[in-house]
Design a protein around this motif. Structure first.
Motif, PDB file in Angstrom:
ATOM      1  N   ASP A  25       0.831  -1.194   0.000  1.00  0.00           N
ATOM      2  CA  ASP A  25       0.000   0.000   0.000  1.00  0.00           C
ATOM      3  C   ASP A  25       0.873   1.254   0.000  1.00  0.00           C
ATOM      4  N   ARG A  26       0.925   1.921  -1.117  1.00  0.00           N
ATOM      5  CA  ARG A  26       1.632   3.189  -1.305  1.00  0.00           C
ATOM      6  C   ARG A  26       3.073   3.177  -0.772  1.00  0.00           C
ATOM      7  N   PRO A  27       3.903   2.277  -1.306  1.00  0.00           N
ATOM      8  CA  PRO A  27       5.290   2.215  -0.838  1.00  0.00           C
ATOM      9  C   PRO A  27       6.037   3.530  -1.040  1.00  0.00           C
ATOM     10  N   ASP A  28       5.632   4.311  -2.057  1.00  0.00           N
ATOM     11  CA  ASP A  28       6.293   5.597  -2.282  1.00  0.00           C
ATOM     12  C   ASP A  28       6.079   6.549  -1.107  1.00  0.00           C
ATOM     13  N   LEU A  29       4.888   6.541  -0.525  1.00  0.00           N
ATOM     14  CA  LEU A  29       4.608   7.400   0.625  1.00  0.00           C
ATOM     15  C   LEU A  29       5.354   6.912   1.870  1.00  0.00           C
ATOM     16  N   VAL A  30       5.437   5.583   2.014  1.00  0.00           N
ATOM     17  CA  VAL A  30       6.202   5.018   3.134  1.00  0.00           C
ATOM     18  C   VAL A  30       7.669   5.408   2.995  1.00  0.00           C
ATOM     19  N   GLN A  31       8.197   5.304   1.779  1.00  0.00           N
ATOM     20  CA  GLN A  31       9.595   5.678   1.516  1.00  0.00           C
ATOM     21  C   GLN A  31       9.819   7.159   1.787  1.00  0.00           C
ATOM     22  N   GLN A  32       8.879   7.985   1.345  1.00  0.00           N
ATOM     23  CA  GLN A  32       8.995   9.434   1.557  1.00  0.00           C
ATOM     24  C   GLN A  32       8.993   9.751   3.055  1.00  0.00           C
ATOM     25  N   THR A  33       8.200   9.049   3.826  1.00  0.00           N
ATOM     26  CA  THR A  33       8.089   9.306   5.262  1.00  0.00           C
ATOM     27  C   THR A  33       9.285   8.763   6.041  1.00  0.00           C
ATOM     28  N   CYS A  34       9.701   7.547   5.718  1.00  0.00           N
ATOM     29  CA  CYS A  34      10.768   6.884   6.486  1.00  0.00           C
ATOM     30  C   CYS A  34      12.154   7.112   5.922  1.00  0.00           C
ATOM     31  N   GLY A  35      12.225   7.478   4.654  1.00  0.00           N
ATOM     32  CA  GLY A  35      13.530   7.666   4.033  1.00  0.00           C
ATOM     33  C   GLY A  35      14.295   6.357   3.948  1.00  0.00           C
ATOM     34  N   ASN A  36      15.603   6.453   4.049  1.00  0.00           N
ATOM     35  CA  ASN A  36      16.450   5.258   3.954  1.00  0.00           C
ATOM     36  C   ASN A  36      16.796   4.691   5.328  1.00  0.00           C
ATOM     37  N   GLY A  37      16.151   5.225   6.364  1.00  0.00           N
ATOM     38  CA  GLY A  37      16.367   4.732   7.724  1.00  0.00           C
ATOM     39  C   GLY A  37      17.474   5.427   8.485  1.00  0.00           C
ATOM     40  N   GLU A  38      18.214   6.276   7.798  1.00  0.00           N
ATOM     41  CA  GLU A  38      19.382   6.918   8.415  1.00  0.00           C
ATOM     42  C   GLU A  38      19.023   7.652   9.706  1.00  0.00           C
ATOM     43  N   ARG A  39      17.887   8.332   9.716  1.00  0.00           N
ATOM     44  CA  ARG A  39      17.527   9.092  10.922  1.00  0.00           C
ATOM     45  C   ARG A  39      17.208   8.191  12.110  1.00  0.00           C
ATOM     46  N   TYR A  40      16.962   6.891  11.837  1.00  0.00           N
ATOM     47  CA  TYR A  40      16.706   5.923  12.905  1.00  0.00           C
ATOM     48  C   TYR A  40      17.959   5.121  13.249  1.00  0.00           C
ATOM     49  N   GLY A  41      19.031   5.349  12.503  1.00  0.00           N
ATOM     50  CA  GLY A  41      20.268   4.615  12.747  1.00  0.00           C
ATOM     51  C   GLY A  41      20.310   3.247  12.102  1.00  0.00           C
ATOM     52  N   VAL A  42      19.448   3.042  11.092  1.00  0.00           N
ATOM     53  CA  VAL A  42      19.401   1.754  10.400  1.00  0.00           C
ATOM     54  C   VAL A  42      19.449   1.984   8.897  1.00  0.00           C
ATOM     55  N   SER A  43      19.656   0.905   8.168  1.00  0.00           N
ATOM     56  CA  SER A  43      19.519   0.920   6.720  1.00  0.00           C
ATOM     57  C   SER A  43      18.130   0.360   6.419  1.00  0.00           C
ATOM     58  N   LEU A  44      17.297   1.130   5.730  1.00  0.00           N
ATOM     59  CA  LEU A  44      15.924   0.726   5.457  1.00  0.00           C
ATOM     60  C   LEU A  44      15.672   0.721   3.962  1.00  0.00           C
ATOM     61  N   GLU A  45      15.141  -0.386   3.490  1.00  0.00           N
ATOM     62  CA  GLU A  45      14.783  -0.534   2.078  1.00  0.00           C
ATOM     63  C   GLU A  45      13.289  -0.835   2.020  1.00  0.00           C
ATOM     64  N   ILE A  46      12.572  -0.149   1.147  1.00  0.00           N
ATOM     65  CA  ILE A  46      11.130  -0.356   0.990  1.00  0.00           C
ATOM     66  C   ILE A  46      10.896  -1.101  -0.322  1.00  0.00           C
ATOM     67  N   ARG A  47      10.094  -2.171  -0.263  1.00  0.00           N
ATOM     68  CA  ARG A  47       9.766  -2.933  -1.466  1.00  0.00           C
ATOM     69  C   ARG A  47       8.262  -3.130  -1.566  1.00  0.00           C
ATOM     70  N   MET A  48       7.775  -3.243  -2.791  1.00  0.00           N
ATOM     71  CA  MET A  48       6.353  -3.456  -3.048  1.00  0.00           C
ATOM     72  C   MET A  48       6.030  -4.934  -2.916  1.00  0.00           C
ATOM     73  N   GLY A  49       4.998  -5.240  -2.139  1.00  0.00           N
ATOM     74  CA  GLY A  49       4.557  -6.620  -1.966  1.00  0.00           C
ATOM     75  C   GLY A  49       3.619  -7.046  -3.079  1.00  0.00           C
ATOM     76  N   ALA A  50       3.029  -8.208  -2.917  1.00  0.00           N
ATOM     77  CA  ALA A  50       2.060  -8.703  -3.890  1.00  0.00           C
ATOM     78  C   ALA A  50       0.827  -7.804  -3.876  1.00  0.00           C
TER      79      ALA A  50
END
Length: 143
Positions: A54-79
């Motif tokens: 559900d709207r991975p682009d919005l999740v990516q825009q909100t969470c970014g790459n995880g840097e601000r949380y101290g992690v590496s975050l990758e967002i992928r589209m599910g089925a």
């Protein structure tokens, strides 16, 4: 250890998910997914992949790459239909490396450090955690 958060089963959110995808729905003072990310960080997990349908682009825009949380975050589209198994199979390359697959839209009260040590001890490449309707945690260590 890499953590894969599955957030594709969004049944039960109804009208709540019209404005925001379920991972971004607020829980107390922040988006639900932020609680999961911070929990992973507190348990020394620094690599996360979030699978959402559900709207991975919005999740990516909100969470970014995880840097601000101290992690590496990758967002992928599910089925598209939200099926968790199909979403994992769509991204089966994630399973080629040792990882732990967790439900991303359920409050998970699990000791991730203990899980990681059990994961390493068994030598299983993939650990899949499911949360039953009664909030019991079931683990599967996949060979």
């Amino acid at each position: 250890m890499r953590i894969v958060l599955l957030t594709t089963d969004t049944r039960g959110f109804g009208q709540l998910s019209e404005a925001l995808p379920p991972p971004l729905l607020p829980l107390y003072d922040k988006p639900f997914v932020q609680h999961a990310i911070e929990s992973a960080y507190e348990n020394d997990c620094r690599r996360l992949v979030l699978i959402t349908n559900d709207r991975p682009d919005l999740v990516q825009q909100t969470c970014g790459n995880g840097e601000r949380y101290g992690v590496s975050l990758e967002i992928r589209m599910g089925a598209p239909d939200g099926d968790e198994t199909a979403s994992l199979l769509k991204h089966r390359s994630l399973l080629a490396e040792r990882c732990c697959v967790l439900p991303g839209l359920r409050w998970l009260d699990a000791d991730l450090k203990d899980l990681e040590s059990r994961h390493a001890e068994l030598g299983a490449p993939v650990t899949l955690l499911r949360v039953a309707e009664d909030n019991a945690i079931a683990g599967a260590f996949l060979e």
